[in-house]
Design an enzyme around this catalytic site. Structure first.
Site, PDB file in Angstrom:
ATOM      1  N   GLU A  79     -52.005  15.320  33.713  1.00  0.00           N
ATOM      2  CA  GLU A  79     -50.980  15.087  34.735  1.00  0.00           C
ATOM      3  C   GLU A  79     -51.506  14.138  35.810  1.00  0.00           C
ATOM      4  O   GLU A  79     -50.789  13.235  36.249  1.00  0.00           O
ATOM      5  CB  GLU A  79     -50.569  16.412  35.402  1.00  0.00           C
ATOM      6  CG  GLU A  79     -50.098  17.485  34.435  1.00  0.00           C
ATOM      7  CD  GLU A  79     -51.221  18.404  33.950  1.00  0.00           C
ATOM      8  OE1 GLU A  79     -52.290  17.900  33.561  1.00  0.00           O
ATOM      9  OE2 GLU A  79     -51.009  19.618  33.936  1.00  0.00           O
ATOM     10  N   CYS A 103     -52.210  22.899  36.344  1.00  0.00           N
ATOM     11  CA  CYS A 103     -53.099  23.702  37.194  1.00  0.00           C
ATOM     12  C   CYS A 103     -52.724  23.460  38.660  1.00  0.00           C
ATOM     13  O   CYS A 103     -51.920  22.577  38.974  1.00  0.00           O
ATOM     14  CB  CYS A 103     -54.557  23.328  36.946  1.00  0.00           C
ATOM     15  SG  CYS A 103     -55.043  21.754  37.682  1.00  0.00           S
TER      16      CYS A 103
HETATM   17  N1  5HC Z   1     -52.504  21.503  32.738  1.00  0.00           N
HETATM   18  C1  5HC Z   1     -53.689  21.110  32.256  1.00  0.00           C
HETATM   19  N2  5HC Z   1     -53.922  19.801  32.022  1.00  0.00           N
HETATM   20  C2  5HC Z   1     -55.123  19.389  31.519  1.00  0.00           C
HETATM   21  O1  5HC Z   1     -55.297  18.200  31.275  1.00  0.00           O
HETATM   22  N3  5HC Z   1     -56.103  20.332  31.269  1.00  0.00           N
HETATM   23  C3  5HC Z   1     -57.337  19.919  30.630  1.00  0.00           C
HETATM   24  C4  5HC Z   1     -58.640  20.181  31.307  1.00  0.00           C
HETATM   25  C5  5HC Z   1     -59.572  20.427  30.147  1.00  0.00           C
HETATM   26  O2  5HC Z   1     -59.963  19.188  29.557  1.00  0.00           O
HETATM   27  C6  5HC Z   1     -58.701  21.165  29.162  1.00  0.00           C
HETATM   28  C7  5HC Z   1     -58.711  22.674  29.312  1.00  0.00           C
HETATM   29  O3  5HC Z   1     -59.837  23.145  28.649  1.00  0.00           O
HETATM   30  P1  5HC Z   1     -60.017  24.662  28.194  1.00  0.00           P
HETATM   31  O4  5HC Z   1     -60.428  25.437  29.430  1.00  0.00           O
HETATM   32  O5  5HC Z   1     -58.704  25.139  27.643  1.00  0.00           O
HETATM   33  O6  5HC Z   1     -61.118  24.599  27.172  1.00  0.00           O
HETATM   34  O7  5HC Z   1     -57.402  20.679  29.411  1.00  0.00           O
HETATM   35  C8  5HC Z   1     -55.920  21.643  31.522  1.00  0.00           C
HETATM   36  C9  5HC Z   1     -54.721  22.084  32.002  1.00  0.00           C
HETATM   37  C10 5HC Z   1     -54.503  23.538  32.257  1.00  0.00           C
HETATM   38  O8  5HC Z   1     -54.253  23.778  33.575  1.00  0.00           O
HETATM   39 ZN    ZN Z   2     -54.662  19.963  36.365  1.00  0.00          ZN
END
Ligand code: 5HC
Ligand code: ZN
Length: 159
Positions: A79, A103
């Protein structure tokens, strides 16, 4: 008569978010995002990856261990990348399609950029305080949240 089995806007933009996620080097979670204007024009796309100049091969991709030996302090979320990647125009009143619920850090960036709707796929971290904080901020800021309704359509693209 026109074709009947064309992709809906939601399928199209969520499809682009999923395709973008396929660029991610993260071995456990690949996330893609697609930002769209009120006129259904694509403004930007992004996926989770290391910051520009920080080599995918030299940075850690681990989930556990010493914080600095994990991916977490370094990886740029899909995002945030999509927000930062847009080349022109404002994101005011735009919507963001994202394959995983944002997040709290991305929620702040989404709100501050003027995006007014989040269409999300997976919500696998719903039970975490980060996602609770995101939902609190989105609700207070009047950002609409909508879970993408899976149509179970399979799109096969030969590359
Ligand atoms: N909304 C999100 N967008 C994201 O791009 N991420 C990314 C951050 C990490 O590279 C990965 C999550 O890693 P894991 O904790 O599931 O192994 O996804 C994570 C979330 C979740 O909040
Ligand atoms: Zn994020």
């Amino acid at each position: 008569m026109k074709r009947q089995d064309y992709l809906s806007w939601d399928e199209y933009f969520m499809g682009i978010a999923h395709l973008s996620a396929r660029r991610s080097k993260d071995p456990s979670t690949q996330v893609g995002a697609c930002i769209v204007s009120e006129e259904n024009k694509i403004l930007s796309v992004g996926y989770n990856g290391m910051p520009t100049g920080c080599s995918d091969d030299d940075m850690p991709w681990d989930r556990e261990g010493d914080f600095l030996e994990t991916k977490y302090p370094f990886v740029c979320h899909a995002e945030l990348n999509a927000i930062l990647n847009r080349s022109t125009g404002s994101l005011k009143n735009a919507r963001i399609y994202v394959s995983l619920f944002p997040c709290n850090e991305c929620a702040k960036a989404i709100i501050q950029s003027g995006i007014k709707e989040v269409i999300y796929g997976d919500d696998k971290y719903a039970d975490t305080d980060g996602v609770r904080a995101s939902k609190k901020m989105f609700n207070m800021a009047g950002v609409k949240l909508r879970r993408y309704e899976n149509t179970n359509r399979l799109v096969k693209i030969e590359l």
